[in-house]
Scaffold this active site. Sequence first.
Site, PDB file in Angstrom:
ATOM      1  CE  LYS A   1     -10.491  -3.808 -22.765  1.00  0.00           C
ATOM      2  NZ  LYS A   1     -11.550  -2.773 -22.592  1.00  0.00           N
TER       3      LYS A   1
ATOM      4  CD  GLU B   1      -3.045  -0.819   2.278  1.00  0.00           C
ATOM      5  OE1 GLU B   1      -2.701  -0.175   3.277  1.00  0.00           O
ATOM      6  OE2 GLU B   1      -4.128  -1.426   2.180  1.00  0.00           O
TER       7      GLU B   1
ATOM      8  CB  THR C   1      -7.425  -2.167 -20.302  1.00  0.00           C
ATOM      9  OG1 THR C   1      -7.468  -2.109 -21.729  1.00  0.00           O
ATOM     10  CG2 THR C   1      -8.784  -1.808 -19.744  1.00  0.00           C
TER      11      THR C   1
ATOM     12  CG  ASP D   1     -11.731   4.483 -21.062  1.00  0.00           C
ATOM     13  OD1 ASP D   1     -10.707   3.801 -21.263  1.00  0.00           O
ATOM     14  OD2 ASP D   1     -12.772   4.024 -20.544  1.00  0.00           O
TER      15      ASP D   1
ATOM     16  NE  ARG E   1      -8.542 -10.231 -17.804  1.00  0.00           N
ATOM     17  CZ  ARG E   1      -9.247  -9.760 -18.835  1.00  0.00           C
ATOM     18  NH1 ARG E   1     -10.042  -8.721 -18.682  1.00  0.00           N
ATOM     19  NH2 ARG E   1      -9.184 -10.333 -20.016  1.00  0.00           N
TER      20      ARG E   1
HETATM   21  C1  LIG Z   1     -12.386  -2.562 -21.527  1.00  0.00           C
HETATM   22  C2  LIG Z   1     -12.768  -1.168 -21.198  1.00  0.00           C
HETATM   23  C3  LIG Z   1     -12.842  -0.714 -19.881  1.00  0.00           C
HETATM   24  C4  LIG Z   1     -12.841  -1.625 -18.683  1.00  0.00           C
HETATM   25  O1  LIG Z   1     -11.773  -2.401 -18.476  1.00  0.00           O
HETATM   26  P1  LIG Z   1     -11.902  -3.613 -17.416  1.00  0.00           P
HETATM   27  O2  LIG Z   1     -10.486  -4.029 -17.258  1.00  0.00           O
HETATM   28  O3  LIG Z   1     -12.796  -4.630 -18.031  1.00  0.00           O
HETATM   29  O4  LIG Z   1     -12.483  -3.057 -16.157  1.00  0.00           O
HETATM   30  C5  LIG Z   1     -13.062   0.635 -19.661  1.00  0.00           C
HETATM   31  N1  LIG Z   1     -13.222   1.480 -20.687  1.00  0.00           N
HETATM   32  C6  LIG Z   1     -13.205   1.071 -21.966  1.00  0.00           C
HETATM   33  C7  LIG Z   1     -13.406   2.060 -23.056  1.00  0.00           C
HETATM   34  C8  LIG Z   1     -12.987  -0.271 -22.264  1.00  0.00           C
HETATM   35  O5  LIG Z   1     -12.987  -0.657 -23.542  1.00  0.00           O
END
Ligand SMILES: *Cc1c(COP(=O)(O)O)cnc(C)c1O
Length: 433
Positions: free
Chosen positions: A240, A67, A237, A211, A246
């Site tokens: 992807k 932490e 993330t 995002d 992950r």
């Molecule tokens: C995949 C995604 C998320 C969420 O990611 P997680 O790891 O599943 O919580 C948030 N924003 C966008 C645009 C995404 O494509």
Amino acid sequence: MTTRVTPDSYYGPSFGALLEQDPQVAELLVSELDRQRAGIQLIASENQTSPAVLAALGSTLSNKYAEGYPDARYYGGCSEVDKVEKLAIERAKELFGADHANVQAHSGASANQAVYGAFASPGDTILAMSLDHGGHLTHGFKVSFSGKWFDAVHYGVAADTEHIDYDQVEALAKEHRPKIILAGGSAIPRLIDFARFRAIADEVGAIFWVDAAHFIGLVAGQAIPSPVPHADVVSFTTHKVLRGPRGGAIVCREEHAKKIDRAVFPMMQGGPLMHGVAAKAVNFAECMTPDYQDYAQRVLTNASALAGALDERGIRPVTGGTDTHLSLHDLRGVGVTGVDAEARCDAAGIVLNKNAIPFDPEKPNVASGIRVGSPSVTTQGMGPEQMSVVADLIHRAVTETDGSPDHPVARQIREAAGELLTAYPAYPEPTAG
Ligand SMILES: *Cc1c(COP(=O)(O)O)cnc(C)c1O
């Protein structure tokens, strides 16, 4: 030791011990690997991370409480994890040319939660892309914390072009004066005009947040323009197109660094997943190689080849094509719903997902579209020629089968898919020597 041979090296030397201690779980790890190898993987948000990343994920760093942040922890014994996190932070800053990086978010949704925590209070107004036009649950959708705690106003795409309607974004921004303007989503096949968003945010004094969960890998690979110079904050993330573990991460301007760090911990999370942080560091270094840059280019080439080949077969890509790793397809031309197309492809060995298309007349759980992405098949080494084969198999699955795995055409497609996967396997068996 049991006599069963580990089917590959991807689970590392401790796999034998797991197999002996808990064969039930061990068998499931193997059968999931088999599943990933057995289908044509077209889910746009998935990829196949490297054995190096898997090794870091399976490490004893998982044991450590850390932490806080490097050199400022709430636990002793953090000398080694401090070095790991500093490496991850430095690599993220270098990779994205960012002032500041926070690598602790457990996931994309957790990263987003922290960005809200840093810049908004419950009841504040945010402006984001609507889910049914390609946004994300965490962008103010009503069942998500973001929709429950914030007053979310949504923009969408223009009906004629199917591109983001920037005039609508500007009009809504002026009308609602949001705290935050959010760009990005899960089903946006085209490049986003970050400069235009920045100008709109400046006009109304809003924070501009991107995002980049879906496309950050293409930015890392220098295949598409970066949002980092334009945005106050970029969340993403790491699993992807980026092809890491992950998890989530955030980069931001120096002026927001403290706010972001405090919002990730202690506002939203407790101890970081240090094995994940180590795996992120490994991934960021991989992304700085010419190999990864080449990969990112091939992801783009394959995505547009696949979109074009489906288009030729009457499965129209929304916006007419793609500039990214994914395309969204309107199935109304072939008279099949998204839910049926997904099931038919699944039974034929092709893994993809149904997706609402803009102005979809169907309910979201039925949907008129499918979303396909090239990250996984590109990792497997497929190229544009194979995309044309894949498009043909999708078209046949969607139009000639009924969702039963026993359908003769489904069998034929699985066979053809199997040939392709033998030539371009996921997680190939390491060659001896
Ligand atoms: C995949 C995604 C998320 C969420 O990611 P997680 O790891 O599943 O919580 C948030 N924003 C966008 C645009 C995404 O494509």
